[in-house]
Scaffold this active site. Structure first.
Site, PDB file in Angstrom:
ATOM      1  CG  HIS A 140      -5.744 -39.946  35.572  1.00 39.89           C
ATOM      2  ND1 HIS A 140      -5.416 -40.637  34.434  1.00 39.89           N
ATOM      3  CD2 HIS A 140      -4.962 -38.841  35.583  1.00 39.89           C
ATOM      4  CE1 HIS A 140      -4.481 -39.968  33.783  1.00 39.89           C
ATOM      5  NE2 HIS A 140      -4.192 -38.873  34.447  1.00 39.89           N
ATOM      6  CD  GLU A 184       1.797 -36.957  28.620  1.00 40.32           C
ATOM      7  OE1 GLU A 184       1.578 -37.407  29.746  1.00 40.32           O
ATOM      8  OE2 GLU A 184       1.005 -36.206  28.026  1.00 40.32           O
ATOM      9  CG  ASP A 198       0.659 -41.122  30.215  1.00 36.60           C
ATOM     10  OD1 ASP A 198       0.135 -42.243  30.367  1.00 36.60           O
ATOM     11  OD2 ASP A 198       0.019 -40.067  30.254  1.00 36.60           O
ATOM     12  CB  CYS A 215       3.708 -32.127  35.983  1.00 39.47           C
ATOM     13  SG  CYS A 215       3.378 -32.722  34.326  1.00 39.47           S
TER      14      CYS A 215
HETATM   15  C1  PEP Z   1       1.858 -37.907  33.305  1.00 42.93           C
HETATM   16  O1  PEP Z   1       1.602 -38.699  32.399  1.00 42.93           O
HETATM   17  O2  PEP Z   1       2.853 -38.001  34.036  1.00 42.93           O
HETATM   18  C2  PEP Z   1       0.955 -36.784  33.577  1.00 42.93           C
HETATM   19  C3  PEP Z   1       1.254 -35.863  34.464  1.00 42.93           C
HETATM   20  O3  PEP Z   1      -0.248 -36.795  32.927  1.00 42.93           O
HETATM   21  P1  PEP Z   1      -1.484 -37.714  33.389  1.00 42.93           P
HETATM   22  O4  PEP Z   1      -1.122 -38.363  34.684  1.00 42.93           O
HETATM   23  O5  PEP Z   1      -2.654 -36.814  33.539  1.00 42.93           O
HETATM   24  O6  PEP Z   1      -1.606 -38.684  32.267  1.00 42.93           O
HETATM   25 MG    MG Z   2       0.050 -38.202  30.995  1.00 41.25          MG
END
Ligand code: PEP
Ligand code: MG
Length: 588
Positions: free
Chosen positions: A199, A441, A465, A512
């Site tokens: 993140h 995910e 994920d 996403c």
């Molecule tokens: C993902 O896991 O691709 C996602 C968009 O969620 P995050 O990156 O916030 O875990």
């Molecule tokens: Mg995720």
């Protein structure tokens, strides 16, 4: 680009995570830089040494109280109470008596004596079985470092001390620190560890700070003030760049700027393939303030609102009203375009002490996201009610993260129904027709996607994920980054399975995760049947350009072929070759 290093300059390679080139002095965060001075003292110097210690304690005490006040003003008294512990440690009589004894007996300067004594206690604490005591070791070292800085007249180390625009170098950053970075001061950042889909990296791309992770021991190698050029496109950190290197990077920046200018004319254009397939291209955000960037990017709304950023960097949870206002602001600003609000996904690398309590051995496999929400009902209730209420003001869609099985989805939906009932009883309006979707995910969700698809209105694939869980590759760990393969045949199959299940129930599937802004992956994803992509606002224009140059029939053939392949490399090579052929200018 400098390869190999030119005379006088040094080049370090890491993992590029956020594009851009910047240059500035290195600011090393969170580490004692110089070796501690060591000298012997005469008997007659002992009182002078002890007075120095006494004075440094007083200064440190004042500093700690000032920081405590600042934190209390910004975040409340609970967070500020940590400094009570620091103050107690600073004035711990056992430690001070021992330092005095060492100075008297060993005739060494007080910096050395203090360091020796504190390290002895910190090492003992760090080896304890008890988590709480172990964590006190780092508190003790923090206090000691502050005191040593004062003894030696060394400046304090913290991002708030950043007085001039700099390249910030650290072992690691938490996403919450990254979220607070001031772009005017942080020209770029480089870390020893980390991965492309952490993140911290995602945040850097979103706020457009050039960044490199996985530079191994860069935070030890660089010196504060080193002249550093950071190339976030290629993951290269150049120390003492030569004139030739600077000239070449100047050219690169010019090329990038003019490429961005060219893409700008696409802002108002639709994301449609050459053979007419309309794709919804949305943006990922973490705060309501990013709504302007979404509008400017030419995205058609928000495909992922990571609401957990509303919960980080503060001591109290945001109440229903505060959340309602944030969600409503985004929905109203983007109306009639959709805004997909993901319910709280705390955990993993986004930790909030109030909801977590216990440190976990494997936080990404632990008490995260929907698991936490289904347990902490009041937290979940406030958020669901806020989203439901805000949905009156625009085209909000609600999305659950981290669903691993049907039961979790059923529980979440049942709880959402309870919230609807409550609002009805209280005569508070909410959007009755609000769509409810979920992220795919976790591999188990993709494998049972058919039964999940019957209970939701859409799927959004969280590839960050999904890849980490399917391939057992920690998304934060640079040592296994080479195994983090978006084109792994298993990932292709899981995406295919998800889209097929969605098609069967006539619901849509989006992506996403970060693969949505990987230019080689875009044709593959569309070819597999994904009809929505959501990327960080700065990436919208180039992904749109890509989509507008794809022929869906060709993308389908590419995806069909990928599903027959046995290795990630084969699929990657073909996907990249296709992407380069149709949009060569994006790969300059
Ligand atoms: C993902 O896991 O691709 C996602 C968009 O969620 P995050 O990156 O916030 O875990
Ligand atoms: Mg995720």
């Amino acid at each position: 680009m400098p390869d190999p290093a030119r005379k006088g300059e040094k080049v370090y390679r890491g993992i590029p995570v956020s594009g851009g080139v910047s240059r500035g002095p290195a600011f090393i965060l969170g580490q004692v830089r110089e070796a501690l001075p060591e000298w012997t003292i005469n008997e007659s110097d002992i009182p002078k040494e002890l007075i120095r210690l006494h004075d440094a304690i007083l200064v440190t005490r004042h500093q700690l109280l000032a920081v405590q006040q600042k934190v209390e003003d910004a975040m409340g008294s609970e967070d500020a109470s940590i400094f009570d512990a620091h103050l107690l440690m600073l004035e711990d009589q056992t430690v001070l008596d021992e330092v005095t004894r060492v100075v008297r007996q060993q005739h060494i300067n007080v910096e050395q004596a203090f360091h020796k004594v504190v390290e002895k206690y910190a090492t003992t604490l760090a080896a304890m079985d008890d988590d709480y005591l172990r964590e006190r070791a780092s508190d003790l070292r923090d206090v000691a470092e502050r005191l040593l800085n004062n003894l030696m007249g060394r400046p304090e180390i913290s991002l708030s001390n950043l007085s001039e625009p700099s390249i910030v170098v650290s072992h690691d950053f938490s996403p919450s620190i990254t979220a607070q970075m001031d772009r005017k001061k942080v020209l770029g950042f480089a870390t020893d560890v980390g991965g492309k889909t952490s993140h911290t990296a995602i945040m850097a791309r979103s706020i457009e700070i050039p960044a490199i992770v996985g530079l191994k021991n860069i935070s030890h190698v660089l010196e504060p003030g080193d002249d550093v050029l950071l190339d976030g496109y290629n993951g290269m950190l150049v120390v003492n760049p030569t004139d030739q290197t600077l000239f070449e990077y100047g050219q690169l920046v010019l090329r990038q700027t003019s490429a961005q200018e060219r893409l700008r004319c696409l802002t108002g254009e639709p994301a449609v393939t050459l053979d007419g397939q309309r794709i919804t291209l949305s943006a990922n955000i973490g705060t309501a303030e990013e709504v302007e960037a979404v509008k400017a990017s030419g995205a058609e709304g928000v495909g992922l609102f990571r609401t957990e950023y509303l919960f980080l960097n503060r001591s109290e949870l945001p109440c229903e009203e505060e959340q309602y206002l944030a969600y409503r602001t985004v929905a109203a600003a983007l109306k009639p375009n959709p805004v997909v609000i993901r319910t709280l996904d705390l955990g993993g690398d986004k930790v909030m002490p109030q909801t977590h309590g216990q440190p976990e051995m494997n936080p990404f496999l632990g008490w995260r996201a929907i698991r936490l929400c289904l347990h902490e009902r009041n937290v979940f209730r406030a958020q669901l009610r806020a989203i439901l209420r805000a949905s009156v003001e625009g085209n909000i869609k609600l999305m659950y993260p981290m669903i691993s099985c049907l039961e979790e989805l059923l529980q979440a939906n049942a709880f959402l129904d309870e919230c609807r009932e409550e609002l009805r009883a209280e005569k508070i309006p909410f959007g009755e027709e609000m769509e409810v979707g979920m992220m795919i995910e976790i591999p188990s969700a993709a494998l049972v996607a058919e039964s999940l698809a019957r209970r939701v209105d859409f799927f959004s694939i969280g590839s960050n994920d999904l890849i980490q869980y399917s391939l057992a590759v920690d998304r934060l760990n640079e040592r296994v980054a080479h195994l983090y393969q978006p084109t792994h045949p298993a990932i292709m199959r899981l995406v295919d399975m998800t889209v097929r299940a969605a098609d069967k129930e006539s619901i849509w599937t989006g992506v996403c995760g970060e693969v949505a802004n990987d230019l080689s992956m875009v044709p593959l994803l569309l070819g597999l049947g994904v009809t929505e992509l959501s990327v960080a606002p700065p990436a919208v224009a180039r992904v749109k350009f890509m989509i507008r140059n794809i022929r869906l029939s060709e993308a389908k053939a590419l995806a069909k072929d990928a599903l027959t392949r046995e290795s990630a490399a084969e699929i990657q090579t073909r996907a990249e070759a296709y992407a380069r052929k149709i949009a060569p200018s994006l790969f300059d």
